[in-house]
Design a protein around this motif. Structure first.
Motif, short mmCIF file in Angstrom:
data_model
loop_
_atom_site.label_atom_id
_atom_site.label_comp_id
_atom_site.label_asym_id
_atom_site.label_seq_id
_atom_site.Cartn_x
_atom_site.Cartn_y
_atom_site.Cartn_z
N HIS A 72 57.90 74.54 41.89
CA HIS A 72 57.84 72.97 42.60
C HIS A 72 59.15 72.52 42.85
N HIS A 73 59.19 71.81 44.06
CA HIS A 73 60.21 71.08 44.27
C HIS A 73 59.77 69.72 44.91
N PHE A 107 71.36 70.42 35.58
CA PHE A 107 70.38 71.73 35.86
C PHE A 107 71.52 72.89 35.97
N CYS A 108 70.89 74.05 36.29
CA CYS A 108 71.55 75.41 36.24
C CYS A 108 70.86 76.11 37.42
N ARG A 109 71.87 76.87 38.34
CA ARG A 109 71.01 77.47 39.34
C ARG A 109 71.49 78.95 39.56
N GLY A 110 71.20 79.65 40.23
CA GLY A 110 71.54 81.20 40.20
C GLY A 110 71.11 81.94 39.17
N ALA A 111 71.71 83.38 39.14
CA ALA A 111 71.40 84.28 38.09
C ALA A 111 69.72 83.94 37.39
N MET A 155 74.18 67.50 46.91
CA MET A 155 73.37 66.48 46.08
C MET A 155 73.92 65.14 46.71
N VAL A 156 74.80 64.63 47.19
CA VAL A 156 75.14 63.54 48.01
C VAL A 156 74.14 63.41 49.16
N LEU A 157 73.95 64.43 49.89
CA LEU A 157 73.37 64.40 51.14
C LEU A 157 71.81 64.07 50.84
N VAL A 158 71.25 64.64 49.87
CA VAL A 158 69.90 64.38 49.65
C VAL A 158 69.54 62.94 48.88
N LEU A 159 70.55 62.88 47.62
CA LEU A 159 70.43 61.54 46.92
C LEU A 159 71.14 60.27 47.18
N LYS A 170 67.54 64.24 36.64
CA LYS A 170 67.36 65.39 36.50
C LYS A 170 66.06 65.87 37.28
N ARG A 171 65.24 65.00 37.48
CA ARG A 171 64.22 65.38 38.22
C ARG A 171 64.28 65.17 39.71
N ASP A 172 64.99 64.06 40.13
CA ASP A 172 65.41 63.85 41.43
C ASP A 172 66.31 65.04 41.96
N LEU A 173 67.26 65.63 41.19
CA LEU A 173 68.07 66.51 41.69
C LEU A 173 67.34 67.88 42.12
N ARG A 174 66.18 67.81 41.48
CA ARG A 174 65.31 69.08 41.91
C ARG A 174 65.26 69.24 43.53
N SER A 175 65.04 68.16 44.19
CA SER A 175 65.24 68.06 45.69
C SER A 175 66.31 68.72 46.33
N CYS A 176 67.37 68.92 45.55
CA CYS A 176 68.68 69.52 46.11
C CYS A 176 68.59 71.18 46.27
N TYR A 177 67.58 71.40 45.08
CA TYR A 177 67.88 73.15 44.63
C TYR A 177 67.52 73.86 45.90
N ARG A 178 66.83 73.75 46.89
CA ARG A 178 66.74 74.72 48.17
C ARG A 178 68.15 74.80 48.63
N LEU A 179 68.69 73.67 49.04
CA LEU A 179 69.96 73.92 49.62
C LEU A 179 71.09 74.39 48.74
N ILE A 180 71.04 74.05 47.54
CA ILE A 180 72.14 74.55 46.69
C ILE A 180 71.92 76.11 46.59
#
Lengths: 234, 419
Positions: free
Chosen positions: A78-79, B21-25, B100-104, B119-129
């Protein structure tokens, strides 16, 4: 229901040609804004366009439902959706009355709840001239079901002729279900709104087949057509 | 520490060190290690030093950077992968922060009182990151901060349509892209900061699958606190047009009244653009056999063409396209960190962290060409005041011919594309 359009038409032999225009080898074709399914001149069907707004609490699966109906891969995680995104579904429908075939072009408008709250212009953009509203709730989220009544009152205000359907998502997660069948029946009677069930993204990953999406799309097409017939008569 | 070949990105609040958050791997780092990585950086801060990067003896890398005293981003590359350059990680940190700046928006990030909500709002950036983390698409804009472009057959026609389309949508910023590479853009679009152009291209690429979008964006350089609307329309699968605009027009209005009117007359030309996806150059531009990949940068306009699909009938023993892409990226990284230190890059470098000592810059003079021969391929790079060309050739090309091949290729490209 079932009195205006042929239900499960995709199972009939005479629909092959039409459905072959929207999918190839069981993978749905994608169309850009400048494109539409092309039929042989003999079979040419009219295209009717509708705007459908997906409404529901954050996380119930609006984006997943849009992807499912469009035959796109359902996101596995979910995003929160940022801003408005729209998806187009082409769906061929055969009318019972005269055997005429129509291509329904359903444009699904999906908007993340959080951005709806942060930016004022988005909700009007979604509801403006919407032909139908799909109200979503999740079987695993009690509050999303409780919110429905207020959503129904709210969404009835723009236009009484807007078609409204309720869709319960994540139906497959029956272990975690928060909403009982009886409550659903009562709700259905109280509001006179049909309720549909779809599985969640995690329960049925990958791309949905026609059989999975047909009941909802057929019903949606029927309601929209019914509304148009009524409007034409009056 | 990490699984092979992977890069991981950690984000924590700068003041309290709470992980955001923590992305990758596939397997995230254990909490204790995340804590230590942040701790050692904080410790340095307490002693009046800034810890910016470190390398393990087996080639693993860690980079830290604090943005706006708000968040600290940490990029960690695994030891096994070895080849992840510092430039790549540094760009990853910048791009992720910009995303992150772009989205939020900057305000939302800087004034984050409620960590759970952030934390919850940052999820919107995940796809881009994630798009920047994977680095698997066939562009290089994320590394160069130059926009990936393709050269269409009829640029003038498309430019004209785009200009009038943007004008009709009350916007001066418009851009036509295929698979995240720019075909044409309005003049104002090119005046956005290069990072923003790259970021918006990446954003449009991640939006694939939806037919139209009304996406609120904050421009990291130009407008970090006031959002604009990015209207984005998929004309054909893989081909999008987008405009940056104010309160009007509405998405529905723009879509129903403008898109078809302006773009359907040129639909055949648009179909032709889709075919440019890999080659990026029209078929009228013919280059010599033996060229496995090329990267052409216009240093003034910050635009680039990069392709590894030039040689149709290449023999089987040359590296595969994915590998060529890797080699091209490595070549660029080597050049930009060792030889072609452009003045603006140097300045940017200094002003960003002001930490690098002067001597790695190395030369008192400015090299203009260099070559490299490996057992996999040969490389040649040259720069002129306006352009840089990087060439990847098969090993069968004689080394002494590299220079003339490169100069000829450059003049062919410039005369045919006007790039």
């Amino acid at each position: 229901p079932g009195s205006l359009v042929v239900l499960d038409w995709h199972r009939c032999a005479d629909s092959k040609e039409h459905f072959s225009r929207i999918q190839r080898r069981n993978v749905r074709k994608r169309f850009g804004l400048l494109e539409a399914p092309v039929l042989r001149p003999l079979l040419a069907a009219d295209t009717v366009s509708y705007k459908i707004f997906l409404s529901g609490k954050s996380g119930v699966g609006k984006t997943a439902l849009a992807a499912r109906l469009a035959g796109l891969p359902v996101p596995s995680m979910h995003h929160e959706t940022t801003g408005v995104q729209t998806t187009v579904v082409f769906w061929p429908v055969k009318l019972r009355e005269n055997g005429r075939v129509l291509f329904f072009r359903l444009q699904l408008w999906d908007c993340g709840e959080n951005t709806l709250r942060r930016f004022d212009h988005l909700l009007p953009a979604c509801t403006e001239q919407a032909d139908a509203v799909l109200l979503l709730f999740s079987f695993t989220d009690r509050t999303s079901f409780d919110d429905l009544s207020s959503h129904l009152t709210r969404s009835s205000s723009p236009s009484a002729s807007t078609v409204r359907l309720v869709v319960g998502t994540k139906f497959d997660l029956f272990m975690h279900t928060d909403v009982t069948e009886r409550e659903l029946r009562e709700f259905q009677q109280a509001w006179g709104v049909p309720v549909f069930r779809v599985p969640g993204g995690a329960g049925a990953p990958g791309v949905a087949g026609l059989a999975e999406v047909a009941p909802l799309l057929d019903a949606l097409a029927e309601h929209l057509w019914h509304r148009d017939v009524l409007a034409a008569q009056s | 520490m990490l699984q092979g070949g992977s890069v991981q990105l950690l984000c924590l609040t700068a003041s309290s060190g709470v992980p955001l958050f923590c992305r990758g791997a596939t397997r995230p780092l254990p909490f204790s290690i995340i804590g230590s990585l942040n701790g050692v950086h904080m410790f340095g801060g307490g002693q009046g030093t800034v810890l910016s990067s470190c390398v393990t003896d087996r080639g693993g890398r860690v980079l830290w950077r604090v943005f706006h005293d708000t968040v600290v981003l940490i990029a960690v590359s695994s030891q096994e992968s070895g080849a992840v350059s510092e430039l790549r990680l540094r760009r990853l940190l910048e791009n992720s922060w910009n995303a992150m700046v772009l989205v939020l928006g900057l305000d939302e990030l800087a004034s984050a009182r409620n960590v759970e909500r952030l934390k919850r709002d940052l999820r919107s950036c995940y796809r881009l990151i994630d798009a920047f983390l994977e680095g698997e698409w066939d562009g290089m804009g994320d590394l160069m901060h130059c926009a990936d472009c393709v050269v269409p057959l009829q640029p003038a026609l498309l430019q004209e349509v785009l200009d009038s389309f943007a004008h009709a949508a009350d916007s001066e910023f418009g851009c036509l892209l295929t698979h995240g590479k720019i075909i044409v853009a309005t003049e104002k679009w090119w005046r956005l900061a290069p990072q923003e152009v790259v970021l918006l291209s990446a954003l449009v690429r991640t939006l694939d699958g939806t037919i139209s979008r009304d996406y609120p964006v904050f421009l990291p350089q130009g407008s970090p606190t006031v959002p604009h609307r990015l209207l984005c329309f998929q004309l054909l699968p893989g081909l999008d047009v987008c405009v940056l605009c104010g309160p009007s027009p509405s998405l529905q209005k723009a879509e129903s009244e403008l898109v078809v009117q302006f773009w359907s007359p040129v639909i055949d030309t648009l179909h032709g653009c889709l075919a440019l996806r890999d080659r990026c150059l029209p078929s009228s531009v013919t280059l010599q056999h033996g060229i496995l990949g090329l990267l052409l940068i216009n240093r003034e306009s910050r635009r680039a063409i990069s392709t590894v699909h030039l040689w149709a009938g290449a023999p089987a023993d040359v590296p595969l396209p994915a590998r060529r892409r890797e080699l091209l990226r490595a070549l660029y990284t080597l050049a930009i960190t060792r030889y072609f230190l452009a003045e603006d890059a140097q300045e940017e470098h200094r002003s960003v962290d002001g930490l690098e000592e002067d001597f790695p810059a190395g030369f008192s003079h400015q090299p203009v060409q260099f070559y490299l021969a490996t057992d996999e391929c040969k490389c040649f790079a040259l720069q002129t005041p306006q352009h840089q060309l990087y060439l990847l050739t098969s090993v069968t090309v004689p080394t002494f011919a590299l220079r003339s091949l490169a100069t000829r290729t450059l003049s062919t490209l410039l005369s045919h594309t006007g790039f």
